[in-house]
Motif scaffolding. Structure first.
Motif, PDB file in Angstrom:
ATOM      1  N   LEU A 116      42.628  36.058  35.637  1.00 55.23           N
ATOM      2  CA  LEU A 116      41.314  35.689  36.152  1.00 55.23           C
ATOM      3  C   LEU A 116      41.175  36.374  37.493  1.00 55.23           C
ATOM      4  O   LEU A 116      41.812  35.987  38.462  1.00 55.23           O
ATOM      5  N   THR A 117      40.390  37.445  37.539  1.00 61.02           N
ATOM      6  CA  THR A 117      40.351  38.269  38.753  1.00 61.02           C
ATOM      7  C   THR A 117      38.951  38.273  39.359  1.00 61.02           C
ATOM      8  O   THR A 117      37.999  37.800  38.743  1.00 61.02           O
ATOM      9  N   PHE A 118      38.860  38.781  40.579  1.00 61.73           N
ATOM     10  CA  PHE A 118      37.612  38.703  41.326  1.00 61.73           C
ATOM     11  C   PHE A 118      36.566  39.709  40.842  1.00 61.73           C
ATOM     12  O   PHE A 118      36.906  40.814  40.430  1.00 61.73           O
ATOM     13  N   GLU A 158      46.407  30.525  44.784  1.00 58.05           N
ATOM     14  CA  GLU A 158      47.462  30.363  43.777  1.00 58.05           C
ATOM     15  C   GLU A 158      46.870  30.068  42.412  1.00 58.05           C
ATOM     16  O   GLU A 158      47.577  29.970  41.420  1.00 58.05           O
ATOM     17  N   LEU A 159      45.542  29.886  42.365  1.00 57.98           N
ATOM     18  CA  LEU A 159      44.879  29.570  41.097  1.00 57.98           C
ATOM     19  C   LEU A 159      44.002  30.720  40.620  1.00 57.98           C
ATOM     20  O   LEU A 159      43.972  31.023  39.438  1.00 57.98           O
ATOM     21  N   VAL A 160      43.285  31.337  41.541  1.00 58.19           N
ATOM     22  CA  VAL A 160      42.275  32.332  41.171  1.00 58.19           C
ATOM     23  C   VAL A 160      42.608  33.686  41.804  1.00 58.19           C
ATOM     24  O   VAL A 160      43.089  33.735  42.933  1.00 58.19           O
ATOM     25  N   GLY A 161      42.333  34.747  41.065  1.00 57.48           N
ATOM     26  CA  GLY A 161      42.506  36.083  41.630  1.00 57.48           C
ATOM     27  C   GLY A 161      43.809  36.719  41.196  1.00 57.48           C
ATOM     28  O   GLY A 161      44.603  36.119  40.476  1.00 57.48           O
ATOM     29  N   HIS A 162      44.014  37.955  41.677  1.00 59.88           N
ATOM     30  CA  HIS A 162      45.144  38.725  41.187  1.00 59.88           C
ATOM     31  C   HIS A 162      46.473  38.290  41.772  1.00 59.88           C
ATOM     32  O   HIS A 162      47.520  38.692  41.300  1.00 59.88           O
ATOM     33  N   LYS A 163      46.449  37.468  42.834  1.00 60.88           N
ATOM     34  CA  LYS A 163      47.723  37.105  43.462  1.00 60.88           C
ATOM     35  C   LYS A 163      48.410  35.932  42.782  1.00 60.88           C
ATOM     36  O   LYS A 163      49.472  35.507  43.220  1.00 60.88           O
ATOM     37  N   VAL A 164      47.811  35.397  41.730  1.00 63.38           N
ATOM     38  CA  VAL A 164      48.440  34.240  41.078  1.00 63.38           C
ATOM     39  C   VAL A 164      49.792  34.628  40.495  1.00 63.38           C
ATOM     40  O   VAL A 164      50.009  35.757  40.057  1.00 63.38           O
ATOM     41  N   ASN A 165      50.682  33.672  40.504  1.00 65.23           N
ATOM     42  CA  ASN A 165      51.985  33.853  39.888  1.00 65.23           C
ATOM     43  C   ASN A 165      51.818  33.626  38.387  1.00 65.23           C
ATOM     44  O   ASN A 165      51.414  32.547  37.952  1.00 65.23           O
TER      45      ASN A 165
END
Lengths: 582, 510
Positions: free
Chosen positions: A407-409, B489-496
């Protein structure tokens, strides 16, 4: 939402009652306020600057109360107390009226010259006569101006307030505009005179005033107010003159509001006058002296009890509704004709612009939580949006195929969609954002790949292979749409491993097409054919066709794309439009 | 896995295992592995290995782990137990005529023994003796208590010593206290003194030949984790989105087309009776907006509707005072990233108003919105907004509360209360609070209200129609549901991805 900070003990004294924190919180909740924080100056200082700085600061208990953004009449202790006392039926709403000077003299006048039209065309003014300040009242007076400046005045862009000791100046006053070089005066709390141009540069480093310089800085003419003897009262919206400054001893206050929005100037002035006429002579006669433009206008609205009952969902008599409204500072009476109620809107309630605002006040006074909750009888049949239905079904099956959902921006940098993918930004048809705070928000993504590559980069330590997908919207410029752009729902997947795994991504395409019930084949089916795309490794990219129409690409990513994404392994990807399958 | 864990590295030899079992057969009530070691004359660790091997065979034996502390001689302690204490050895070495001190000091026990024997007053030193200092016995006989004590410990009778004595010996590095892990072994439910070879797994051949009937199989270790299935995983936020969609569909709400991130100021602000220039908007901080430079302007509006919107803003009408400001089309045309999905609700309600005859509707949407605001642990520049809208004749505030009650009940939230609030396009406006059993306080869970007539009437909706609506973010309930504190930690590309792999299914009402 503005926050008003009041001393608890002062508040309770004014309310004539002590509350526990819980009780006061409850009262706020019922009235539509929020007791946001219970603190003290000492606690605030200690939190912001450390215990050392807080040494010796006051530990008087402060209530920080959140006030609805349109209730300017609750922005100071005086207004809060008045609102709550009337709500609790301990006080009748005061009736504000303007009066002529007691000595029978001429009302003061503020003359507005044509020159102001180009920079700040509106001004209104009033005089509060025979006021008695105490330290607390004075501080509240200053604080209210600051709250109004920050809220309705939109940081002084729409309205700026100036207050002056009337006994140090003499009318009539002139509001005009002059070239900055022609303006010269001693500004508030300074020891010498400055020209307007000098002032601008002087205040460039002032932590407070520098935020307001831009409003006039580049104008050829600056707004300026003089008294009859040429004494400068203020240079709005930046600074007042030192000559007319008010103090604890001031008895008569001249208040001016200059503005780019006349309605808001009137509201602002009404607020200051109505809030602080409380401290004028003859207590609770609410005398406020008058000068030009100040209206203190009361307005009467007539509506039926039935309207209120039907909109709120209650069943009260017209008399009882009138009583409810009166508790909200909207003095109301049953008119005698049927269930019609006459409601008087005071100048403090500029937020009431429609019968629905009156209806809401009746509901608040009745108590939102006393209203019986009932299910509407509206009968409807639910429908899913076909595009979202398809998306939901495909997502399930992509996970069954072993791919994990990312789920990306939707917002990203130009570099993400262009340089990093070896594309030219012009060819991307990207929508550009005019006011991004950082590069992360320069454009709306035109493909899902950058987000998936970043997700891979952030998860390089996870066991290989990594198999990710996302089905979501990208945005492309499109002249045929009213706004010139449209969303496009796309499916993107990546396979990241020690070997490129083109066959895995190809297999995923075959599976997706199977799910969409499209057979392999040239005409009515789908096929892929070799293509050149700068994002992909030469000779390792194919274009996807369905029913003869190009719907996307798949292939092995170009090594430069891999390294620009801070990745180290080969990666294959698919990116396709799913809207043709609706 | 359970099957994989049956093998063991070094299988103790069958002979030892059977000796252990025979020993066990003879005792009632079980035995300690240390005693077994003593009885069989092998090191205790070997017996521990044998016990583990027998455990792996199933219910042959049952065991209970024990841990005991006991005193043991150190190397030096063992030497003393055998040869006597240093002081005793020194004493015994001295003949009646004495011994030169320097000769005595050369003995292995000389230095320590000399000083101890001196302090015990067993010997004396004649410094003035001709021919150099000479050592003489002062007593006839001695009792070597140190040796006696150590011998007691050696025989396993350390209990006969006082604690003070043991501490003293420990200080002299003659004794040490050790913890011994041993097993209390008893007969298991399938006890036998013979060991049969066990099969690892059932094979097709065994099934074909029927040989499985005669074979014994190694037991599985059910304590171990299984092998993770080779599968993909849905993102937790999307799982929660699915549940919210489901709830709306169960309640008969139709999904709105929200696939248009780019919106004009007109639909995002003006149509909602929000003042067009966000600079002038009293709740502007809620609406920090990303504007679009390319394509900068929208070029198509329903013209007569636009005129009505302009009128209600600048002059009022429909029973409203209006905002009384100079409404400009140039502002309305400005494109932006929608700040709320209510822009889509406005489009849908306008469309509804264009129908020949009004029909009641229930709409919902869950999609992204964008705010150009300061980012922190709970705020991102984009998030998902959940929105529900009902339009019908005669809807009341009580109806809105009723619908909210049903909606939140489906989320497992039944204790609701409502706080008056301000929202520029709804009147009345209510913040929805639910009682949080964990925090023991009321927390805000959503916003709601009745759309203003200034928004609905210019669209052309009939006078008696009310539109009730509510909204909340998708991220917040998801963070609470999955116990995540930082939105990144939930949204976006940095989530594990491990978080995505491990997240459970989502049932909002349980």
């Amino acid at each position: 939402m503005p926050t008003v900070s009041v001393k608890r003990d002062l508040l309770f004294e004014a309310l004539g009652q002590k509350y526990t924190d819980e009780e006061f919180d409850e009262l706020c909740f019922e009235f539509g306020l929020e007791l946001d924080e219970i603190t003290s100056e000492k606690e605030i200082l200690s939190r912001e600057q450390g215990d050392e700085k807080a040494e010796g600061a006051s530990d008087v208990v402060l209530y920080k109360i959140d006030v609805p953004a349109n209730r300017y009449d609750l922005l100071c202790l005086e207004g809060l107390v008045r609102g709550l006392q009337v709500f609790k039926e301990k006080l009748e709403a005061p009736r504000y009226k303007r009066v002529s000077p007691a000595d029978g003299g001429e009302p003061q006048r503020l003359v507005i010259t044509e020159e102001t039209a180009s920079v700040r065309p509106h001004a209104v003014a009033a005089v509060l006569r025979n006021i008695t300040f105490t330290q607390e009242r004075y501080e509240s007076f200053i604080e209210l101006q600051e709250k109004l400046h920050q809220n309705i005045c939109r940081k002084r862009t729409l309205v700026a307030i100036g207050t002056h000791d009337l006994d140090t100046i003499s009318g009539p006053f002139t509001y005009t505009a002059k070239p900055p070089g022609d303006i010269r005066f001693k500004p508030l709390n300074q020891s010498k005179e400055y020209t307007a141009a000098e002032l601008i540069s002087h205040y460039k480093t002032d932590s407070h005033l520098r935020h307001y310089l831009h409003i006039i800085e580049n104008e050829p003419l600056y707004p300026i107010i003089y008294d009859n003897n040429g004494i400068v009262l203020s240079m709005p919206p930046v600074i007042n003159g030192d000559h007319s400054k008010i103090s604890l001893k001031t008895k008569n206050i001249f208040i001016e509001c200059t503005a780019t929005d006349q309605t808001k100037a009137k509201i602002t002035l009404d607020m200051i006058v109505t809030m602080f006429s409380e401290y004028c002579d003859e207590p609770f006669t609410w005398v406020s002296s008058y000068t030009l433009c100040i209206e203190l206008a009361y307005r009467t609205e007539t509506l039926s009890g039935d309207f209120i009952n039907k909109r709120v969902g209650i069943n009260e008599s017209a008399e009882s509704i009138a009583q409810l409204l009166t508790r909200m500072c909207l003095r109301s009476e049953v008119s005698g004709e049927g269930d019609l109620i006459q409601v008087e809107i005071p100048p403090t309630r500029a937020d009431v612009i429609h019968a629905c605002d009156i209806m809401e006040d009746a509901a608040i006074a009745y108590g939102f939580n006393n209203i019986i909750r009932s299910t509407p009888r509206t009968y409807t049949v639910a429908n899913q949006l076909p595009l979202n239905k398809l998306t939901e079904l495909l997502r399930q099956d992509l996970t069954a195929a072993g791919f994990t959902e990312a789920l990306t921006f939707a917002l990203c940098s130009q570099e993400d969609i262009a340089d990093k993918l070896r594309k030219n930004i012009v060819e991307t048809r990207a929508v550009h954002i005019s006011n991004p705070k950082t590069a992360e928000f320069q454009v709306v993504r035109t493909c899902l790949l950058p987000g998936l590559l970043k997700t891979l980069a952030a998860n390089r330590k996870m066991p290989l292979p990594l198999k990710l997908f996302e089905i979501s919207d990208v945005v492309l410029k499109d002249e045929t749409k009213d706004v010139g752009a449209r969303n496009n729902r796309r499916l993107c997947a990546v396979y990241y491993n020690k070997s490129p795994g083109f066959e895995v991504i190809h297999g995923l395409l075959d599976r997706v097409m199977q799910l969409l019930d499209v057979k392999p084949g040239r005409n009515q089916g789908y096929h892929i054919q070799a293509a050149e795309d700068s994002t992909f490794f030469p000779g390792r990219c194919a274009e996807i066709f369905s029913c003869g129409k190009s719907i996307g690409h798949l292939g092995v990513l170009h090594p430069d794309v891999i390294s620009r994404s801070e990745l180290t392994m080969p990666c294959s990807a698919i990116d396709m439009d799913i809207e043709p399958f609706l | 896995g359970a099957a994989g864990a049956t093998g063991f590295g070094s299988m103790a030899d069958t002979g030892l295992l059977e000796s252990l079992l025979r020993l066990l057969e003879k005792v009632d009530g079980g035995t300690d592995s240390q005693d077994v070691a003593a009885d069989l004359g092998v090191d205790h660790q070997v017996i521990v290995g044998a016990v583990k091997s027998l455990q792996a065979l199933g219910e042959v034996i049952s065991t209970e782990q024990k841990s005991s502390k006991h005193w043991e001689l150190t190397g030096e302690g063992r030497e003393i137990a055998e040869q006597g204490s240093h002081e005793a050895r020194v004493f015994n070495a001295i003949p009646d005529e004495g011994l030169p001190q320097n000769g005595l000091m050369k003995m292995p026990s000389g230095k320590v023994g000399f000083s101890k024997a001196m302090s015990n007053k067993w010997i004396r030193l004649d410094k003035a003796h001709e021919g150099g200092p000479r050592v003489f016995k002062t007593v006839e006989t001695i009792e070597d208590t140190v040796r006696d004590k150590l011998q007691l410990v050696q025989k396993g009778q350390s209990a006969k010593l006082e604690d003070k004595e043991k501490t003293e010996l420990k200080k002299r590095k003659l004794l040490s206290e050790v913890t011994v892990k041993s097993y209390w072994i008893t007969k298991g439910s399938s006890f036998s003194t013979t060991i049969t070879k066990q099969e690892t797994e059932l094979t097709p051949e065994m099934i074909a030949s029927g040989s499985w009937k005669e074979k014994k199989f190694k037991p599985y270790n059910f304590e171990a984790m299984g092998v993770a299935p080779d599968c993909g995983h849905l993102h937790p936020l999307m799982k929660v989105r699915t549940q919210f969609r489901q709830i709306f569909l169960e309640m008969g709400f139709t999904e709105m087309p929200t696939n248009n991130f780019i919106e004009s100021s007109f639909w995002n602000f003006d149509s909602l009776f929000l003042q067009i220039n966000p600079q002038q908007h009293p709740a502007r901080d809620q609406h920090d907006t990303f504007f679009i430079s390319d394509p900068a302007l929208a070029h198509e509006f329903p013209q007569d509707y636009l005129e009505r919107v302009k009128q209600v803003h600048s002059e009022g009408g429909y029973g409203s005072q209006g905002y009384k400001y100079d409404w400009k089309i140039e502002e309305a045309q400005k494109n932006l990233l929608r700040t709320h999905t209510t822009a889509v609700s406005a489009r849908m309600l306008y469309k509804l108003a264009q129908q020949e005859k009004f029909t009641p509707v229930k709409y919902f949407s869950i999609d992204r919105v964008f705010r150009n605001e300061t980012l922190d642990a709970t705020h991102l520049a984009e998030f998902h907004q959940i929105e529900g809208v009902v339009a019908d004749y005669g809807l009341t505030l009580g109806n809105l509360m009723g619908v909210l009650h049903q909606f939140f009940t489906k989320l497992g939230i039944t204790k609701l209360r409502f706080k008056p609030a301000y929202n520029p396009y709804t009147e009345p406006s209510m913040e929805v609070f639910s009682y949080h059993e964990g925090l023991k306080k009321w927390v805000e869970v959503g916003n709601s209200g009745v759309f203003r007539p200034e928004m609905l009437l210019p669209m052309g909706l009939p006078e008696g129609v009310s539109v009730i609506a509510w909204g909340l973010s998708l991220e917040r309930p998801t963070m609470i549901k999955y116990g995540i504190n930082n939105i990144r930690e939930l949204v976006g590309h940095k989530v594990n991805l491990q978080m995505v792999y491990d997240s459970p299914i989502c049932r909002l009402d349980s």
